[in-house]
Design a protein around this motif. Structure first.
Motif, PDB file in Angstrom:
ATOM      1  N   UNK A 296     -29.940 -34.330 100.391  1.00  0.00           N
ATOM      2  CA  UNK A 296     -29.953 -32.883 100.199  1.00  0.00           C
ATOM      3  C   UNK A 296     -28.517 -32.396 100.338  1.00  0.00           C
ATOM      4  N   UNK A 297     -28.336 -31.102 100.454  1.00  0.00           N
ATOM      5  CA  UNK A 297     -26.998 -30.505 100.564  1.00  0.00           C
ATOM      6  C   UNK A 297     -26.083 -31.057  99.465  1.00  0.00           C
ATOM      7  N   UNK A 298     -26.623 -31.075  98.237  1.00  0.00           N
ATOM      8  CA  UNK A 298     -25.802 -31.456  97.085  1.00  0.00           C
ATOM      9  C   UNK A 298     -25.889 -32.917  96.704  1.00  0.00           C
ATOM     10  N   UNK A 299     -26.585 -33.710  97.468  1.00  0.00           N
ATOM     11  CA  UNK A 299     -26.706 -35.131  97.085  1.00  0.00           C
ATOM     12  C   UNK A 299     -28.165 -35.555  97.039  1.00  0.00           C
ATOM     13  N   UNK A 300     -28.540 -36.145  95.903  1.00  0.00           N
ATOM     14  CA  UNK A 300     -29.940 -36.509  95.671  1.00  0.00           C
ATOM     15  C   UNK A 300     -30.070 -38.033  95.647  1.00  0.00           C
ATOM     16  N   UNK A 301     -31.017 -38.547  96.435  1.00  0.00           N
ATOM     17  CA  UNK A 301     -31.284 -39.997  96.418  1.00  0.00           C
ATOM     18  C   UNK A 301     -32.790 -40.197  96.524  1.00  0.00           C
ATOM     19  N   UNK A 302     -33.275 -41.261  95.917  1.00  0.00           N
ATOM     20  CA  UNK A 302     -34.705 -41.583  95.966  1.00  0.00           C
ATOM     21  C   UNK A 302     -34.860 -43.036  96.401  1.00  0.00           C
ATOM     22  N   UNK A 303     -35.245 -43.239  97.642  1.00  0.00           N
ATOM     23  CA  UNK A 303     -35.386 -44.610  98.157  1.00  0.00           C
ATOM     24  C   UNK A 303     -36.724 -45.202  97.728  1.00  0.00           C
ATOM     25  N   UNK A 304     -36.736 -46.505  97.491  1.00  0.00           N
ATOM     26  CA  UNK A 304     -38.009 -47.178  97.211  1.00  0.00           C
ATOM     27  C   UNK A 304     -38.819 -47.232  98.513  1.00  0.00           C
ATOM     28  N   UNK A 305     -40.112 -46.905  98.449  1.00  0.00           N
ATOM     29  CA  UNK A 305     -40.913 -46.847  99.678  1.00  0.00           C
ATOM     30  C   UNK A 305     -42.325 -47.403  99.438  1.00  0.00           C
TER      31      UNK A 305
ATOM     32  N   UNK B 198     -20.533 -34.984  94.173  1.00  0.00           N
ATOM     33  CA  UNK B 198     -20.989 -35.132  95.569  1.00  0.00           C
ATOM     34  C   UNK B 198     -20.126 -34.299  96.508  1.00  0.00           C
ATOM     35  N   UNK B 199     -20.705 -33.338  97.233  1.00  0.00           N
ATOM     36  CA  UNK B 199     -19.885 -32.500  98.129  1.00  0.00           C
ATOM     37  C   UNK B 199     -19.257 -33.340  99.252  1.00  0.00           C
ATOM     38  N   UNK B 200     -17.975 -33.110  99.522  1.00  0.00           N
ATOM     39  CA  UNK B 200     -17.239 -33.920 100.506  1.00  0.00           C
ATOM     40  C   UNK B 200     -17.906 -33.849 101.883  1.00  0.00           C
ATOM     41  N   UNK B 201     -18.416 -32.655 102.254  1.00  0.00           N
ATOM     42  CA  UNK B 201     -19.000 -32.501 103.595  1.00  0.00           C
ATOM     43  C   UNK B 201     -20.267 -33.364 103.731  1.00  0.00           C
ATOM     44  N   UNK B 202     -21.047 -33.454 102.653  1.00  0.00           N
ATOM     45  CA  UNK B 202     -22.277 -34.261 102.701  1.00  0.00           C
ATOM     46  C   UNK B 202     -21.930 -35.750 102.743  1.00  0.00           C
ATOM     47  N   UNK B 203     -20.921 -36.126 101.950  1.00  0.00           N
ATOM     48  CA  UNK B 203     -20.479 -37.526 101.962  1.00  0.00           C
ATOM     49  C   UNK B 203     -20.044 -37.907 103.380  1.00  0.00           C
ATOM     50  N   UNK B 204     -19.322 -36.984 104.031  1.00  0.00           N
ATOM     51  CA  UNK B 204     -18.826 -37.267 105.391  1.00  0.00           C
ATOM     52  C   UNK B 204     -19.996 -37.441 106.367  1.00  0.00           C
ATOM     53  N   UNK B 205     -20.990 -36.578 106.227  1.00  0.00           N
ATOM     54  CA  UNK B 205     -22.176 -36.662 107.099  1.00  0.00           C
ATOM     55  C   UNK B 205     -22.878 -38.026 106.903  1.00  0.00           C
TER      56      UNK B 205
ATOM     57  N   UNK C 269     -24.200 -44.590 106.561  1.00  0.00           N
ATOM     58  CA  UNK C 269     -23.923 -45.502 105.454  1.00  0.00           C
ATOM     59  C   UNK C 269     -22.421 -45.448 105.148  1.00  0.00           C
ATOM     60  N   UNK C 270     -21.614 -46.004 106.048  1.00  0.00           N
ATOM     61  CA  UNK C 270     -20.162 -45.828 105.919  1.00  0.00           C
ATOM     62  C   UNK C 270     -19.609 -46.428 104.623  1.00  0.00           C
ATOM     63  N   UNK C 271     -18.782 -45.598 103.957  1.00  0.00           N
ATOM     64  CA  UNK C 271     -18.109 -46.059 102.745  1.00  0.00           C
ATOM     65  C   UNK C 271     -18.975 -46.074 101.504  1.00  0.00           C
ATOM     66  N   UNK C 272     -20.243 -45.641 101.584  1.00  0.00           N
ATOM     67  CA  UNK C 272     -21.142 -45.751 100.438  1.00  0.00           C
ATOM     68  C   UNK C 272     -20.840 -44.753  99.320  1.00  0.00           C
ATOM     69  N   UNK C 273     -20.517 -43.511  99.712  1.00  0.00           N
ATOM     70  CA  UNK C 273     -20.469 -42.486  98.661  1.00  0.00           C
ATOM     71  C   UNK C 273     -19.091 -41.906  98.472  1.00  0.00           C
TER      72      UNK C 273
END
Ligand SMILES: CSC[C@H]1O[C@H](OP(=O)(O)O)[C@H](O)[C@@H]1O
Ligand SMILES: Nc1ncnc2[nH]cnc12
Length: 333
Positions: free
Chosen positions: A152-161, A317-324, A329-333
């Motif tokens: 959320x907050x500008x980044x969308x992901x859909x994990x397999x579940x 991808x918003x920088x603040x969301x990437x940082x969060x 998930x360090x270094x992923x986005x």
């Protein structure tokens, strides 16, 4: 000073003073790698029988976890992080559990696999109170919109579940079924059941009505709790192998001639269940330690999966969301 000490003795028993001194002197940071996370549920508020090496209470980008996290070490040197889902004094409702902070804090400590313990109602005759169940499927009956994603907050992901639990973790636990058999209880698994074992996650905090309980049985469900979601979804997003260990406490309210479930009925089985949970955990840790690569492989089970689950292109991808997200998930986005 000594008068103060004496008056403290009068107010608190010696065991309490010794316990608080030992807690007070524990390090509040931990720089090593923790391999296994344990989530304790109703009645399971602390880890027994292992050497405690630190107690940390990290503020994650999603707030503080439910309780401080105790880090303990096995005799063979595996580090285990323990967290009480409802708080140390059971002050947090199932709908209020800060699941994002709990999972984020464990991941940040390096945890690659979580064993999550939970008190459940049984929806099937053959699952008796004090039996344990390793579920393979979940049906979501939560209703109040518990925050269920790190995105959320500008980044969308859909994990397999599709398969919400870790089959590898389950197979290690299966090897420890003798622990329960020794006390006359059963560990229900896909092998004993010859098929899936389905866990209903309801909102609560009130227990189900009889009509709901019958409906869940008509869906073929096996056990019911209020805790597996969003915990399991968040573990998946944090790329942590996750298995819930369901500890039956009651038959919910589908047995028509019996009273409905109450907290009193649940608590009557919690002490034995917690003792068996401790034994099962000890055996599972020994099983992990037979082959060092087992824990390593568990940690790698989902590695990289969330890189490709993110659909938002890099430039958007918003920088603040990437940082969060870097916290889990360090270094992923
Ligand atoms: C105390 S009965 C209802 C309560 O028990 C379970 O908690 P946990 O999973 O943390 O052991 C169930 O999910 C409800 O939250
Ligand atoms: N019958 C039940 N329904 C929901 N959560 C539970 N936890 C323990 N027993 C339960």
């Amino acid at each position: 000073m000594s008068r103060m000490r004496n008056s403290a003795r009068l107010l608190f028993p010696r065991s309490f003073l010794q316990f608080s001194r030992s807690i007070m002197s524990l390090p509040t940071t931990f720089n090593g790698q923790v391999q296994i996370g344990v989530l304790g549920g109703s009645g399971f508020y602390k880890l027994e029988g292992l050497e405690t090496v630190a107690e940390v209470n990290p503020e994650t980008p999603w707030g503080f976890p439910s309780s401080p996290i105790t880090i303990a070490k096995t005799p063979a040197g595996t580090h285990v992080a323990f967290l009480a889902r409802h708080g140390l004094a059971h002050t947090i409702l199932p709908s209020e559990v800060p699941a994002r902070a709990n999972i984020a804090a464990l991941k940040h400590l390096g945890v690659g696999a979580i064993l999550a313990f939970s008190a459940v109602g049984s929806l099937q005759e053959e699952i008796a109170p004090e039996d344990f169940v390793l579920p393979t499927q979940i049906i979501d009956r939560t209703r109040l919109g518990r925050p269920n994603t790190f995105f959320g907050e500008g980044m969308v992901a859909h994990a397999m579940f599709a398969d919400p639990f870790s089959a590898n973790l389950a197979s290690i636990l299966e090897k420890c079924s003798h622990v329960l058999e020794e006390s006359g209880k059963k560990l229900h698994t896909t092998k004993t059941q010859k098929g899936d074992l389905t866990l209903i996650c309801m909102e609560g905090p009130q227990f189900s009505t009889r009509a709901e309980s019958h409906m869940y049985r008509s869906w073929g469900a096996h056990v019911i709790n209020m805790s597996v979601l969003p915990e399991a979804k968040l573990a998946r997003e944090a790329e942590i192998a996750y298995q819930m260990i369901c500890m039956a406490t009651d038959y919910d309210c589908w047995r028509v001639d019996e009273e409905g479930v109450t907290v009193e009925a649940v608590m009557a089985h919690v002490r034995n269940n917690t003792a068996n949970a401790g034994r099962l955990l000890k055996a599972a840790l020994e099983e992990f330690e037979k082959d060092a690569s087992v824990i390593e492989k568990l940690g790698q089970e989902l590695e990289g999966s969330m890189k490709f689950a993110c659909i938002t292109p890099q430039h958007a991808r918003p920088a603040a969301t990437v940082e969060k997200l870097d916290y889990i998930l360090p270094g992923y986005y």
